[in-house]
Motif scaffolding. Structure first.
Motif, PDB file in Angstrom:
ATOM      1  N   ASP A 305       0.821  -1.204   0.000  1.00 25.82           N
ATOM      2  CA  ASP A 305       0.000   0.000   0.000  1.00 25.82           C
ATOM      3  C   ASP A 305       0.857   1.257   0.000  1.00 25.82           C
ATOM      4  OD1 ASP A 305      -2.058  -1.779   0.160  1.00 25.82           O
ATOM      5  OD2 ASP A 305      -2.594  -1.347   2.230  1.00 25.82           O
ATOM      6  N   ALA A 306       1.953   1.223   0.752  1.00 27.33           N
ATOM      7  CA  ALA A 306       2.832   2.395   0.816  1.00 27.33           C
ATOM      8  C   ALA A 306       3.419   2.719  -0.547  1.00 27.33           C
ATOM      9  CB  ALA A 306       3.947   2.153   1.837  1.00 27.33           C
ATOM     10  N   MET A 307       3.828   1.687  -1.271  1.00 26.43           N
ATOM     11  CA  MET A 307       4.436   1.925  -2.585  1.00 26.43           C
ATOM     12  C   MET A 307       3.399   2.305  -3.636  1.00 26.43           C
ATOM     13  SD  MET A 307       7.659   1.683  -2.134  1.00 26.43           S
ATOM     14  CE  MET A 307       7.412   2.346  -0.477  1.00 26.43           C
ATOM     15  N   ILE A 308       2.211   1.712  -3.576  1.00 32.28           N
ATOM     16  CA  ILE A 308       1.157   2.060  -4.536  1.00 32.28           C
ATOM     17  C   ILE A 308       0.751   3.524  -4.371  1.00 32.28           C
ATOM     18  CG2 ILE A 308      -1.273   1.667  -5.126  1.00 32.28           C
ATOM     19  CD1 ILE A 308      -0.836  -1.293  -4.563  1.00 32.28           C
ATOM     20  N   SER A 309       0.654   3.989  -3.134  1.00 33.88           N
ATOM     21  CA  SER A 309       0.198   5.358  -2.865  1.00 33.88           C
ATOM     22  C   SER A 309       1.328   6.374  -2.868  1.00 33.88           C
ATOM     23  CB  SER A 309      -0.505   5.399  -1.501  1.00 33.88           C
ATOM     24  OG  SER A 309       0.390   5.012  -0.466  1.00 33.88           O
ATOM     25  N   PHE A 310       2.552   5.927  -3.061  1.00 26.80           N
ATOM     26  CA  PHE A 310       3.742   6.770  -2.930  1.00 26.80           C
ATOM     27  C   PHE A 310       3.673   8.022  -3.808  1.00 26.80           C
ATOM     28  CE2 PHE A 310       8.055   7.756  -4.498  1.00 26.80           C
ATOM     29  CZ  PHE A 310       8.703   8.039  -3.299  1.00 26.80           C
ATOM     30  N   THR A 311       3.295   7.872  -5.064  1.00 29.26           N
ATOM     31  CA  THR A 311       3.273   9.020  -5.978  1.00 29.26           C
ATOM     32  C   THR A 311       2.284  10.081  -5.511  1.00 29.26           C
ATOM     33  OG1 THR A 311       3.924   7.654  -7.862  1.00 29.26           O
ATOM     34  CG2 THR A 311       2.841   9.746  -8.350  1.00 29.26           C
ATOM     35  N   GLY A 312       1.081   9.660  -5.178  1.00 27.83           N
ATOM     36  CA  GLY A 312       0.060  10.623  -4.778  1.00 27.83           C
ATOM     37  C   GLY A 312       0.339  11.284  -3.447  1.00 27.83           C
ATOM     38  N   LEU A 313       0.930  10.551  -2.508  1.00 24.11           N
ATOM     39  CA  LEU A 313       1.154  11.099  -1.171  1.00 24.11           C
ATOM     40  C   LEU A 313       2.395  11.973  -1.079  1.00 24.11           C
ATOM     41  CD1 LEU A 313       0.208   8.145   1.214  1.00 24.11           C
ATOM     42  CD2 LEU A 313      -1.232   9.951   0.287  1.00 24.11           C
ATOM     43  N   PHE A 314       3.427  11.657  -1.865  1.00 30.01           N
ATOM     44  CA  PHE A 314       4.690  12.367  -1.700  1.00 30.01           C
ATOM     45  C   PHE A 314       5.163  13.127  -2.941  1.00 30.01           C
ATOM     46  CE2 PHE A 314       4.773   8.974   1.468  1.00 30.01           C
ATOM     47  CZ  PHE A 314       5.059   9.700   2.615  1.00 30.01           C
ATOM     48  N   LEU A 315       4.936  12.578  -4.122  1.00 28.85           N
ATOM     49  CA  LEU A 315       5.488  13.208  -5.324  1.00 28.85           C
ATOM     50  C   LEU A 315       4.588  14.308  -5.869  1.00 28.85           C
ATOM     51  CD1 LEU A 315       6.968  10.075  -7.132  1.00 28.85           C
ATOM     52  CD2 LEU A 315       8.075  11.642  -5.521  1.00 28.85           C
ATOM     53  N   VAL A 316       3.304  14.062  -5.951  1.00 29.17           N
ATOM     54  CA  VAL A 316       2.391  15.106  -6.428  1.00 29.17           C
ATOM     55  C   VAL A 316       2.463  16.350  -5.538  1.00 29.17           C
ATOM     56  CG1 VAL A 316      -0.034  15.698  -6.821  1.00 29.17           C
ATOM     57  CG2 VAL A 316       0.858  13.493  -7.599  1.00 29.17           C
ATOM     58  N   PRO A 317       2.484  16.217  -4.192  1.00 30.95           N
ATOM     59  CA  PRO A 317       2.629  17.405  -3.338  1.00 30.95           C
ATOM     60  C   PRO A 317       4.060  17.924  -3.254  1.00 30.95           C
ATOM     61  CG  PRO A 317       1.461  15.624  -2.195  1.00 30.95           C
ATOM     62  CD  PRO A 317       2.136  15.023  -3.387  1.00 30.95           C
ATOM     63  N   ARG A 318       4.997  17.308  -3.991  1.00 38.67           N
ATOM     64  CA  ARG A 318       6.393  17.740  -4.046  1.00 38.67           C
ATOM     65  C   ARG A 318       7.085  17.622  -2.688  1.00 38.67           C
ATOM     66  NH1 ARG A 318       7.406  20.100  -8.854  1.00 38.67           N
ATOM     67  NH2 ARG A 318       9.274  21.146  -8.077  1.00 38.67           N
ATOM     68  N   ARG A 319       6.793  16.563  -1.982  1.00 41.82           N
ATOM     69  CA  ARG A 319       7.476  16.277  -0.714  1.00 41.82           C
ATOM     70  C   ARG A 319       8.658  15.353  -1.018  1.00 41.82           C
ATOM     71  NH1 ARG A 319       2.257  15.120   3.164  1.00 41.82           N
ATOM     72  NH2 ARG A 319       3.894  14.547   4.649  1.00 41.82           N
ATOM     73  N   PHE A 320       9.607  15.893  -1.788  1.00 34.27           N
ATOM     74  CA  PHE A 320      10.645  15.070  -2.375  1.00 34.27           C
ATOM     75  C   PHE A 320      11.651  14.556  -1.344  1.00 34.27           C
ATOM     76  CE2 PHE A 320       9.897  17.664  -6.470  1.00 34.27           C
ATOM     77  CZ  PHE A 320       8.838  16.843  -6.811  1.00 34.27           C
ATOM     78  N   ALA A 321      12.002  15.376  -0.361  1.00 36.45           N
ATOM     79  CA  ALA A 321      12.963  14.930   0.653  1.00 36.45           C
ATOM     80  C   ALA A 321      12.398  13.761   1.446  1.00 36.45           C
ATOM     81  CB  ALA A 321      13.327  16.087   1.581  1.00 36.45           C
TER      82      ALA A 321
END
Length: 434
Positions: A305-321
């Protein structure tokens, strides 16, 4: 207050609507809009004792009563077998979940706003009440009701003897027992030490699911205030010692936690709502690394679940660090080619039973590179571990994973649900897939 108009909704409709607030430690607060707990997982302070897991329902709920000219009106609701008591439904006029849960109550000659704020990064909750309008003396009584047990368990009067000590006129300490943690309370009212058990609260959703549904909760005593128009009063509950003024100041500084990004249109209300909701599923581990809570109220951390949601939770909001640190954490825990499937609620060692979690990890790394163009990190930190992982899949690894001549993967292991269809009761795998 903008939010949900409750005037046309029935008691049962309001029981079906639930709100959620989080502290980004894995802990949360959640109830029905009524303030009535319909699940054993509901509570006003569900604390992660080993963030983000080992969650305990600390403060189950509160009962509130308003006294005006000798008349006592309840604000809260609770359910017992065959009865709703107290039943403050008629006084609840509005609810808003943002930027934090707020309720508006109105009776004859008074209007009160209630707000609930979880302090980010702490197992601390602040409940505040403000008399918005009143033409006479208004007294408020709050009764805090504690469960003090693991989120999957139940509390009963026979579970142990609880006691509260008044340390100062406005601070209270509930001592730890062999089964319960120590708790700290603070307020700006007056406290009466009148401990009592409230027996046989019923959680209707647990009953519907076929689980035990009755619980006893404990109250150390009521807290009372005389409300003044425009002036807020506060109740604080925490698993740590409380500096009352600092805690209230932190609560007053809380704003909407929805994610933002330079490339996101700030006037897109739908997107902002999604970002705000997505943010609730991120949490920080004890080492400061971000992770994903797979679902509230009872699910923990699942690698897939963490990897499936990774893009939406961290990359789209630009939480890159945070994204980079999270990927590094998961890669560091790969075992014989397998990414952790689950991090148990008891804070034990991770489990490895998902055949596709590692593939989702590879997909997340690709998405990270696509969004960030951070080739240096990917080549220096992620590429070699990823290649080792893929080689294990090609050569064969745990869970019966192998790769055929056409490059197709297959997996089979007796008694283990290696795909997302992994429901299991004892040794019975309900939906086996291979």
């Amino acid at each position: 207050m903008s939010g949900i108009n409750l005037s046309a909704m029935s008691l049962h409709d309001l029981m079906d609507r639930e709100w959620l607030a989080v502290n980004h430690l894995g802990g949360y607060a959640s109830q029905s809009v009524l303030g009535l707990n319909t699940r054993k997982y509901h509570g006003l302070l569900v604390a992660a004792m080993s963030p983000p897991v080992r969650r305990m329902v600390i403060l189950s709920r509160v009962e509130e009563f308003v006294r005006v000219s000798g008349r006592i009106d309840p604000l809260s609701c609770a359910e017992y077998p065959g009865a709703i008591h107290p039943n403050g439904r008629s006084f609840l006029k509005a609810f808003s979940p943002t930027p934090f849960p707020r309720w508006a109550y109105q009776g004859d000659g008074w209007t009160i706003e209630k707000s609930l704020r979880l302090i980010p990064g702490e197992n601390t909750i602040v409940i505040s009440y403000t008399l918005l309008a009143g033409d006479r003396t208004v007294e408020l009584e709050l009764r805090p009701l504690f469960a003090l047990r693991g989120m999957h368990e139940m509390m009963y009067q026979s579970s142990g003897r609880l006691s509260a000590q008044v340390r100062t006129p406005r601070t209270i300490h509930i001592g730890a027992t062999s089964r319960t943690p120590e708790i700290f309370l603070a307020h700006d009212g007056s406290f009466d030490s009148l401990p009592n058990w409230y027996l046989a609260t019923i959680y209707r959703r647990e009953s519907e699911r076929g689980y035990s549904a009755l619980e006893d909760v404990w109250m150390p005593g009521p807290i009372r205030w005389k409300l003044e128009p425009g002036h807020a009063v506060h109740f604080v509950c925490s698993t740590d010692t409380i500096n009352f003024q600092q805690t209230i100041a932190r609560a007053d500084s809380i704003v909407d936690s929805r994610g933002t990004a330079e490339s996101i249109r700030q006037n897109d209300s739908t997107l902002q709502t999604l970002l705000s909701a997505a943010d609730q599923f991120t949490a920080r581990c004890a080492d400061g690394t971000s992770t994903v809570m797979s679902g509230f109220p009872w699910q923990s951390i699942f690698g897939r679940d963490a990897m499936i949601s990774f893009t939406g939770l961290f990359l789209v909001p630009r939480r890159f660090a945070e994204a980079k640190a999270m990927l590094a954490s998961f890669i560091g825990q790969v075992h014989h080619g397998l990414t952790p499937s689950e991090f148990p609620e008891d804070s034990g060692s991770p489990a490895f039973y998902s055949a596709d979690a590692s593939l989702w990890l590879a997909n997340a790394i690709h998405a990270y590179l696509k969004y960030t163009n951070d080739e240096a990190t990917v080549s220096e930190q992620f590429l070699e571990p990823l290649v080792r992982l893929l080689r294990r899949y090609r050569m064969g690894t745990g869970l019966g994973i192998t790769c055929d001549a056409d490059g197709l993967l297959w997996t089979r292991q007796a008694g283990v649900g290696t795909t997302w269809m992994n429901a299991k009761i004892a040794d019975w795998l309900i939906t086996p897939r291979a």
